[in-house]
Design a protein around this motif. Structure first.
Motif, PDB file in Angstrom:
ATOM      1  N   MET A 230     -11.874   0.548  -6.847  1.00 56.37           N
ATOM      2  CA  MET A 230     -11.308   0.778  -5.707  1.00 56.37           C
ATOM      3  C   MET A 230      -9.859   0.074  -4.884  1.00 56.37           C
ATOM      4  SD  MET A 230     -12.028   3.842  -4.457  1.00 56.37           S
ATOM      5  CE  MET A 230     -11.754   3.950  -2.776  1.00 56.37           C
ATOM      6  N   ALA A 231     -10.317  -1.322  -5.161  1.00 61.91           N
ATOM      7  CA  ALA A 231      -9.218  -2.348  -4.501  1.00 61.91           C
ATOM      8  C   ALA A 231      -8.013  -2.147  -5.695  1.00 61.91           C
ATOM      9  CB  ALA A 231      -9.620  -3.724  -4.746  1.00 61.91           C
ATOM     10  N   PHE A 232      -8.328  -1.811  -6.908  1.00 62.48           N
ATOM     11  CA  PHE A 232      -7.109  -1.690  -7.729  1.00 62.48           C
ATOM     12  C   PHE A 232      -6.290  -0.650  -7.732  1.00 62.48           C
ATOM     13  CE2 PHE A 232      -5.492  -0.207 -11.879  1.00 62.48           C
ATOM     14  CZ  PHE A 232      -4.639  -1.351 -12.186  1.00 62.48           C
ATOM     15  N   GLY A 233      -6.819   0.466  -7.228  1.00 64.32           N
ATOM     16  CA  GLY A 233      -6.435   1.748  -7.065  1.00 64.32           C
ATOM     17  C   GLY A 233      -5.470   1.706  -5.893  1.00 64.32           C
ATOM     18  N   SER A 234      -5.936   1.135  -4.776  1.00 64.78           N
ATOM     19  CA  SER A 234      -5.083   0.748  -3.621  1.00 64.78           C
ATOM     20  C   SER A 234      -3.942   0.006  -3.789  1.00 64.78           C
ATOM     21  CB  SER A 234      -5.943   0.409  -2.473  1.00 64.78           C
ATOM     22  OG  SER A 234      -5.632  -0.734  -1.958  1.00 64.78           O
ATOM     23  N   ARG A 235      -4.146  -1.022  -4.662  1.00 67.21           N
ATOM     24  CA  ARG A 235      -3.232  -2.021  -5.060  1.00 67.21           C
ATOM     25  C   ARG A 235      -2.023  -1.272  -6.039  1.00 67.21           C
ATOM     26  NH1 ARG A 235      -5.532  -6.336  -7.862  1.00 67.21           N
ATOM     27  NH2 ARG A 235      -7.214  -6.238  -6.778  1.00 67.21           N
ATOM     28  N   GLY A 236      -2.247  -0.375  -6.525  1.00 62.03           N
ATOM     29  CA  GLY A 236      -1.436   0.771  -7.624  1.00 62.03           C
ATOM     30  C   GLY A 236      -0.516   1.453  -6.819  1.00 62.03           C
ATOM     31  N   LEU A 237      -0.945   1.783  -5.701  1.00 62.95           N
ATOM     32  CA  LEU A 237      -0.475   2.874  -4.668  1.00 62.95           C
ATOM     33  C   LEU A 237       0.634   2.243  -3.803  1.00 62.95           C
ATOM     34  CD1 LEU A 237      -3.354   5.540  -3.590  1.00 62.95           C
ATOM     35  CD2 LEU A 237      -1.311   5.685  -5.314  1.00 62.95           C
ATOM     36  N   ARG A 238       0.560   0.918  -3.801  1.00 66.43           N
ATOM     37  CA  ARG A 238       1.496   0.306  -2.707  1.00 66.43           C
ATOM     38  C   ARG A 238       2.796   0.470  -3.335  1.00 66.43           C
ATOM     39  NH1 ARG A 238      -1.406  -5.429  -1.934  1.00 66.43           N
ATOM     40  NH2 ARG A 238      -3.170  -4.766  -0.573  1.00 66.43           N
ATOM     41  N   PRO A 239       3.373   0.414  -4.421  1.00 62.34           N
ATOM     42  CA  PRO A 239       4.815   0.672  -4.851  1.00 62.34           C
ATOM     43  C   PRO A 239       5.367   1.828  -4.443  1.00 62.34           C
ATOM     44  CG  PRO A 239       3.736  -0.550  -6.514  1.00 62.34           C
ATOM     45  CD  PRO A 239       2.622  -0.150  -5.575  1.00 62.34           C
ATOM     46  N   LEU A 240       4.278   2.794  -4.895  1.00 58.81           N
ATOM     47  CA  LEU A 240       4.787   4.191  -4.413  1.00 58.81           C
ATOM     48  C   LEU A 240       4.596   4.477  -2.959  1.00 58.81           C
ATOM     49  CD1 LEU A 240       5.036   7.037  -5.463  1.00 58.81           C
ATOM     50  CD2 LEU A 240       2.404   7.314  -5.223  1.00 58.81           C
ATOM     51  N   ARG A 241       4.077   3.694  -2.194  1.00 60.48           N
ATOM     52  CA  ARG A 241       4.426   3.833  -0.633  1.00 60.48           C
ATOM     53  C   ARG A 241       5.435   3.493  -0.131  1.00 60.48           C
ATOM     54  NH1 ARG A 241      -2.005   2.131   1.144  1.00 60.48           N
ATOM     55  NH2 ARG A 241      -3.168   3.930   0.380  1.00 60.48           N
ATOM     56  N   ARG A 242       5.741   1.999  -0.754  1.00 58.75           N
ATOM     57  CA  ARG A 242       7.025   1.687  -0.281  1.00 58.75           C
ATOM     58  C   ARG A 242       8.210   2.418  -0.684  1.00 58.75           C
ATOM     59  NH1 ARG A 242       5.278  -4.425  -2.593  1.00 58.75           N
ATOM     60  NH2 ARG A 242       3.944  -5.018  -0.709  1.00 58.75           N
ATOM     61  N   LEU A 243       8.038   2.885  -2.066  1.00 57.11           N
ATOM     62  CA  LEU A 243       9.502   3.788  -2.471  1.00 57.11           C
ATOM     63  C   LEU A 243       9.466   5.013  -1.323  1.00 57.11           C
ATOM     64  CD1 LEU A 243      11.638   4.098  -4.660  1.00 57.11           C
ATOM     65  CD2 LEU A 243       9.769   5.378  -5.949  1.00 57.11           C
ATOM     66  N   LEU A 244       8.309   5.562  -1.140  1.00 54.84           N
ATOM     67  CA  LEU A 244       8.172   6.834  -0.301  1.00 54.84           C
ATOM     68  C   LEU A 244       8.836   6.106   1.137  1.00 54.84           C
ATOM     69  CD1 LEU A 244       7.701   9.660   0.083  1.00 54.84           C
ATOM     70  CD2 LEU A 244       5.302   8.890   0.683  1.00 54.84           C
ATOM     71  N   GLY A 245       8.387   5.012   1.634  1.00 53.33           N
ATOM     72  CA  GLY A 245       8.779   4.702   2.887  1.00 53.33           C
ATOM     73  C   GLY A 245      10.601   4.209   2.884  1.00 53.33           C
ATOM     74  N   LEU A 246      11.112   3.666   1.942  1.00 48.83           N
ATOM     75  CA  LEU A 246      12.489   3.562   1.539  1.00 48.83           C
ATOM     76  C   LEU A 246      13.306   4.934   1.623  1.00 48.83           C
ATOM     77  CD1 LEU A 246      12.561   0.412  -0.799  1.00 48.83           C
ATOM     78  CD2 LEU A 246      13.179   0.523   1.538  1.00 48.83           C
ATOM     79  N   ALA A 247      12.667   5.909   1.038  1.00 46.05           N
ATOM     80  CA  ALA A 247      13.473   7.140   0.781  1.00 46.05           C
ATOM     81  C   ALA A 247      13.138   7.752   2.318  1.00 46.05           C
ATOM     82  CB  ALA A 247      12.414   8.092  -0.100  1.00 46.05           C
ATOM     83  N   LEU A 248      12.177   7.582   3.058  1.00 41.93           N
ATOM     84  CA  LEU A 248      12.034   8.304   4.302  1.00 41.93           C
ATOM     85  C   LEU A 248      13.177   7.543   5.245  1.00 41.93           C
ATOM     86  CD1 LEU A 248       8.521   8.944   5.034  1.00 41.93           C
ATOM     87  CD2 LEU A 248      10.169  10.590   4.476  1.00 41.93           C
ATOM     88  N   VAL A 249      13.305   6.272   5.165  1.00 43.93           N
ATOM     89  CA  VAL A 249      14.273   5.283   6.010  1.00 43.93           C
ATOM     90  C   VAL A 249      15.634   5.965   5.606  1.00 43.93           C
ATOM     91  CG1 VAL A 249      15.271   3.086   6.197  1.00 43.93           C
ATOM     92  CG2 VAL A 249      12.911   3.654   6.328  1.00 43.93           C
TER      93      VAL A 249
END
Length: 199
Positions: free
Chosen positions: A1-20
């Motif tokens: 589970m920990a690995f899966g949540s770490r793998g989503l971090r770059p995607l979340r950051r990219l999505l956050g930057l796109a929203l900004v």
């Protein structure tokens, strides 16, 4: 589970930057549209009322709106000869980035005069022209820009603008200024508008 949540971090950051980035672009677009809409707002700069005193001779009462901080500017009277009155203004317009920031164009009423429809009369008879801006104590940014252009790089100085309308007894006009940098005049009451429609 920990690995899966770490793998989503770059995607979340990219999505956050796109929203900004989308928010910034939307804000800039909204501000640009707002500035374009402001170009169509007219500011009243004077009311002109006319009373005929003789053939092609009128007493013009110029009522100025309150100045900075609501200081009253009052009214002034002039005797004008001719078929129409004309009012001139000095205009200051702003270059980027001041224009993008929403700094409005500035005007300073310069003179009022009478004019004849007939060019030969305009050349041969005595003209009536009066200064509207005759207070030497006030600094004139327009003159400063002309004399020291390198010191004010974001300002465009233009002699700018004039408007004129026919003179007749009882006429009442409103003089307006807009951020496109121009003066314009229109009837201030229905009686004046009706007389203009008659020709």
């Amino acid at each position: 589970m920990a690995f899966g949540s770490r793998g989503l971090r770059p995607l979340r950051r990219l999505l956050g930057l796109a929203l900004v980035a989308l928010s910034l672009v939307s804000g800039l677009l909204a501000f640009t549209v707002y500035r374009y809409l402001q170009l169509f707002e007219d500011r009243q700069v004077a009311i002109i009322e006319l009373k005929q005193e003789g053939p092609q001779r009128f007493r013009a009462t110029v009522v100025l709106p309150p100045g900075p901080a609501g200081a009253p500017q009052g009214e002034r009277q002039f005797v004008l000869s001719g078929d129409a009155w004309q009012i001139d203004a000095r205009v200051l317009r702003w270059r980027l980035p001041a224009a993008l920031a929403g700094v409005p164009s500035l005007y300073r009423l310069d003179r009022i005069g009478g004019r004849y429809d007939d060019i030969e009369r305009e050349r041969s008879v005595l003209r009536t022209v009066y200064a509207l801006d005759d207070d030497p104590r006030l600094p004139d940014l327009w003159v400063l820009k002309r004399e020291f252009s390198r010191w004010l790089p974001y300002v465009d100085a233009e002699y700018g603008s004039a408007t004129f309308m026919p003179m007749f007894d009882g006429a009442r006009y409103e003089v307006l200024f807009n951020d496109r940098g121009g003066l314009l005049a229109k009837p201030a009451d229905e009686a004046t508008a009706a007389r203009l429609r008659q020709g």
